[in-house]
Design a protein around this motif. Structure first.
Motif, PDB file in Angstrom:
ATOM      1  N   VAL A 102       0.841  -1.205   0.000  1.00  0.00           N
ATOM      2  CA  VAL A 102       0.000   0.000   0.000  1.00  0.00           C
ATOM      3  C   VAL A 102       0.875   1.254   0.000  1.00  0.00           C
ATOM      4  N   GLY A 103       1.997   1.203   0.738  1.00  0.00           N
ATOM      5  CA  GLY A 103       2.922   2.328   0.697  1.00  0.00           C
ATOM      6  C   GLY A 103       3.446   2.575  -0.706  1.00  0.00           C
ATOM      7  N   PHE A 104       3.706   1.495  -1.436  1.00  0.00           N
ATOM      8  CA  PHE A 104       4.158   1.611  -2.820  1.00  0.00           C
ATOM      9  C   PHE A 104       3.058   2.196  -3.698  1.00  0.00           C
ATOM     10  N   TYR A 105       1.810   1.799  -3.467  1.00  0.00           N
ATOM     11  CA  TYR A 105       0.690   2.385  -4.212  1.00  0.00           C
ATOM     12  C   TYR A 105       0.576   3.888  -3.943  1.00  0.00           C
ATOM     13  N   TYR A 106       0.733   4.281  -2.680  1.00  0.00           N
ATOM     14  CA  TYR A 106       0.682   5.705  -2.347  1.00  0.00           C
ATOM     15  C   TYR A 106       1.801   6.470  -3.056  1.00  0.00           C
ATOM     16  N   PHE A 107       2.978   5.851  -3.131  1.00  0.00           N
ATOM     17  CA  PHE A 107       4.110   6.467  -3.824  1.00  0.00           C
ATOM     18  C   PHE A 107       3.759   6.714  -5.285  1.00  0.00           C
ATOM     19  N   GLN A 108       3.000   5.808  -5.888  1.00  0.00           N
ATOM     20  CA  GLN A 108       2.579   5.967  -7.275  1.00  0.00           C
ATOM     21  C   GLN A 108       1.414   6.938  -7.428  1.00  0.00           C
ATOM     22  N   PHE A 109       0.591   7.037  -6.386  1.00  0.00           N
ATOM     23  CA  PHE A 109      -0.673   7.776  -6.476  1.00  0.00           C
ATOM     24  C   PHE A 109      -0.553   9.250  -6.095  1.00  0.00           C
ATOM     25  N   MET A 110       0.105   9.543  -4.995  1.00  0.00           N
ATOM     26  CA  MET A 110       0.028  10.878  -4.402  1.00  0.00           C
ATOM     27  C   MET A 110       0.599  12.008  -5.256  1.00  0.00           C
ATOM     28  N   PRO A 111       1.753  11.837  -5.934  1.00  0.00           N
ATOM     29  CA  PRO A 111       2.245  12.968  -6.744  1.00  0.00           C
ATOM     30  C   PRO A 111       1.249  13.421  -7.803  1.00  0.00           C
ATOM     31  N   GLY A 112       0.689  12.470  -8.544  1.00  0.00           N
ATOM     32  CA  GLY A 112      -0.285  12.824  -9.569  1.00  0.00           C
ATOM     33  C   GLY A 112      -1.560  13.390  -8.971  1.00  0.00           C
ATOM     34  N   TYR A 113      -2.009  12.805  -7.854  1.00  0.00           N
ATOM     35  CA  TYR A 113      -3.230  13.274  -7.189  1.00  0.00           C
ATOM     36  C   TYR A 113      -3.064  14.713  -6.718  1.00  0.00           C
ATOM     37  N   ASN A 114      -1.937  15.028  -6.100  1.00  0.00           N
ATOM     38  CA  ASN A 114      -1.702  16.392  -5.614  1.00  0.00           C
ATOM     39  C   ASN A 114      -1.603  17.379  -6.770  1.00  0.00           C
ATOM     40  N   THR A 115      -1.000  16.941  -7.872  1.00  0.00           N
ATOM     41  CA  THR A 115      -0.909  17.821  -9.040  1.00  0.00           C
ATOM     42  C   THR A 115      -2.300  18.114  -9.603  1.00  0.00           C
ATOM     43  N   LEU A 116      -3.166  17.113  -9.605  1.00  0.00           N
ATOM     44  CA  LEU A 116      -4.538  17.319 -10.077  1.00  0.00           C
ATOM     45  C   LEU A 116      -5.291  18.291  -9.171  1.00  0.00           C
ATOM     46  N   LEU A 117      -5.085  18.171  -7.871  1.00  0.00           N
ATOM     47  CA  LEU A 117      -5.716  19.122  -6.947  1.00  0.00           C
ATOM     48  C   LEU A 117      -5.220  20.540  -7.200  1.00  0.00           C
ATOM     49  N   VAL A 144      -6.078  14.456 -17.915  1.00  0.00           N
ATOM     50  CA  VAL A 144      -6.445  13.081 -18.285  1.00  0.00           C
ATOM     51  C   VAL A 144      -5.230  12.166 -18.200  1.00  0.00           C
ATOM     52  N   THR A 145      -4.084  12.666 -18.632  1.00  0.00           N
ATOM     53  CA  THR A 145      -2.847  11.877 -18.560  1.00  0.00           C
ATOM     54  C   THR A 145      -2.518  11.523 -17.114  1.00  0.00           C
ATOM     55  N   LEU A 146      -2.655  12.487 -16.224  1.00  0.00           N
ATOM     56  CA  LEU A 146      -2.388  12.228 -14.806  1.00  0.00           C
ATOM     57  C   LEU A 146      -3.402  11.245 -14.221  1.00  0.00           C
ATOM     58  N   LEU A 147      -4.653  11.387 -14.634  1.00  0.00           N
ATOM     59  CA  LEU A 147      -5.685  10.456 -14.166  1.00  0.00           C
ATOM     60  C   LEU A 147      -5.358   9.019 -14.598  1.00  0.00           C
ATOM     61  N   LYS A 148      -4.881   8.870 -15.825  1.00  0.00           N
ATOM     62  CA  LYS A 148      -4.500   7.546 -16.306  1.00  0.00           C
ATOM     63  C   LYS A 148      -3.321   6.990 -15.513  1.00  0.00           C
ATOM     64  N   ASP A 149      -2.418   7.886 -15.123  1.00  0.00           N
ATOM     65  CA  ASP A 149      -1.233   7.453 -14.380  1.00  0.00           C
ATOM     66  C   ASP A 149      -1.581   6.917 -12.998  1.00  0.00           C
ATOM     67  N   ILE A 150      -2.555   7.535 -12.334  1.00  0.00           N
ATOM     68  CA  ILE A 150      -2.869   7.131 -10.959  1.00  0.00           C
ATOM     69  C   ILE A 150      -4.050   6.158 -10.882  1.00  0.00           C
ATOM     70  N   PHE A 151      -4.684   5.913 -12.033  1.00  0.00           N
ATOM     71  CA  PHE A 151      -5.828   4.999 -12.070  1.00  0.00           C
ATOM     72  C   PHE A 151      -5.485   3.594 -11.558  1.00  0.00           C
ATOM     73  N   PRO A 152      -4.355   2.986 -11.981  1.00  0.00           N
ATOM     74  CA  PRO A 152      -4.062   1.619 -11.509  1.00  0.00           C
ATOM     75  C   PRO A 152      -3.902   1.522 -10.000  1.00  0.00           C
ATOM     76  N   ALA A 153      -3.242   2.487  -9.378  1.00  0.00           N
ATOM     77  CA  ALA A 153      -3.050   2.440  -7.923  1.00  0.00           C
ATOM     78  C   ALA A 153      -4.375   2.616  -7.193  1.00  0.00           C
ATOM     79  N   TYR A 154      -5.198   3.550  -7.667  1.00  0.00           N
ATOM     80  CA  TYR A 154      -6.475   3.821  -7.010  1.00  0.00           C
ATOM     81  C   TYR A 154      -7.396   2.612  -7.059  1.00  0.00           C
ATOM     82  N   ASN A 155      -7.373   1.893  -8.149  1.00  0.00           N
ATOM     83  CA  ASN A 155      -8.274   0.750  -8.332  1.00  0.00           C
ATOM     84  C   ASN A 155      -7.616  -0.600  -8.049  1.00  0.00           C
TER      85      ASN A 155
END
Length: 249
Positions: A102-117, A144-155
């Motif tokens: 899960v920590g690895f998923y957060y590492f993949q997810f948070m940068p893109g998520y924060n950029t989207l915010l 959309v590119t960022l959403l695609k990047d973080i989609f695998p970790a979120y789901n």
């Protein structure tokens, strides 16, 4: 033939019952959603999934391979540790597997998520698009590119006893470093002190690069590493502080 130990037998039974549940209850989908481990940011996540996912499996080969490994490595480890310490090791390795994956998923997810915010999207609209895989009006191509990047970790979802078993394998290797092991598809005997670290290193490389060597591409490789590392640390502590060294010979 090696006798199956009591706790290992009970764990195999629980895993089998849960597997039957995935095949029969709610067409498997609802049972899977209740008890598989989901990314904590996902609305499908429930706290009990941290434990229940350890007893879930995604298919017949998945559970058969894991239960065979549990019998093969778990029974000799339980015979040395006893049932209480073995169960503590088993569950702790599963928790360590969750923590690292899960920590690895957060590492993949948070940068893109924060950029989207920061780009002006709300957390609600981001979650809506990630959950539905549909883009809302007014979303830019870069978003959309960022959403695609973080989609695998979120789901992402996790099932299986592999993390627990990797911890048990690490314990077995520390107890029996000279024992010779073989892979099914590579029938060459290799000492446990080389075989088990080699498997862990391959999982680590696969987790970082995404390149699969022996496991399916959807394997949670970092969970394997987390389980093995947890098992190693627990056994290292017990070996150093609690057990008579003669029991390890």
């Amino acid at each position: 033939m090696m006798r199956i130990s009591d706790t290992v037998k009970h764990l195999i039974i629980i895993n089998a019952i849960m597997f039957v549940g995935t095949l029969t209850i709610g067409n498997g989908n609802s049972f899977y959603e209740w008890f598989a481990m989901y990314f904590p940011q996902n609305d499908v996540f429930k706290p009990w999934q941290i434990i229940t996912h350890m007893f879930m499996h995604g298919g017949a080969m998945h559970i058969l391979f894991n239960m065979f490994a549990l019998w093969m490595f778990g029974s000799p480890v339980e015979q040395v540790l006893g049932s209480k310490r073995f169960l503590f090791l088993y569950i702790s390795a599963g928790l360590g597997a969750v923590l690292l994956q899960v920590g690895f998923y957060y590492f993949q997810f948070m940068p893109g998520y924060n950029t989207l915010l920061e780009s002006g999207l709300s957390s609600e609209s981001i979650k809506q698009m990630l959950s539905s895989n549909e883009v809302l009006a007014g979303v830019s191509k870069s978003q959309v590119t960022l959403l695609k990047d973080i989609f695998p970790a979120y789901n992402a979802s996790m099932v299986g006893a592999s993390g627990c078993i990797m911890g048990v394998m690490a314990a077995f290797g520390m107890m029996n470093p000279e024992a010779k092991l073989m892979m099914i598809f590579l029938p060459i005997p290799i000492k446990a002190k080389y075989f088990i670290p080699g498997i862990i290193i391959l999982d680590l490389i696969s987790g970082i690069t995404g390149q699969s060597f022996f496991s399916p591409s959807n394997t949670a490789y970092m969970a394997h590493v987390g389980g093995a590392l947890t098992g190693f640390l627990i056994m290292w502590y017990w070996k150093k502080n609690q057990f008579n060294s003669n029991r390890w010979n």
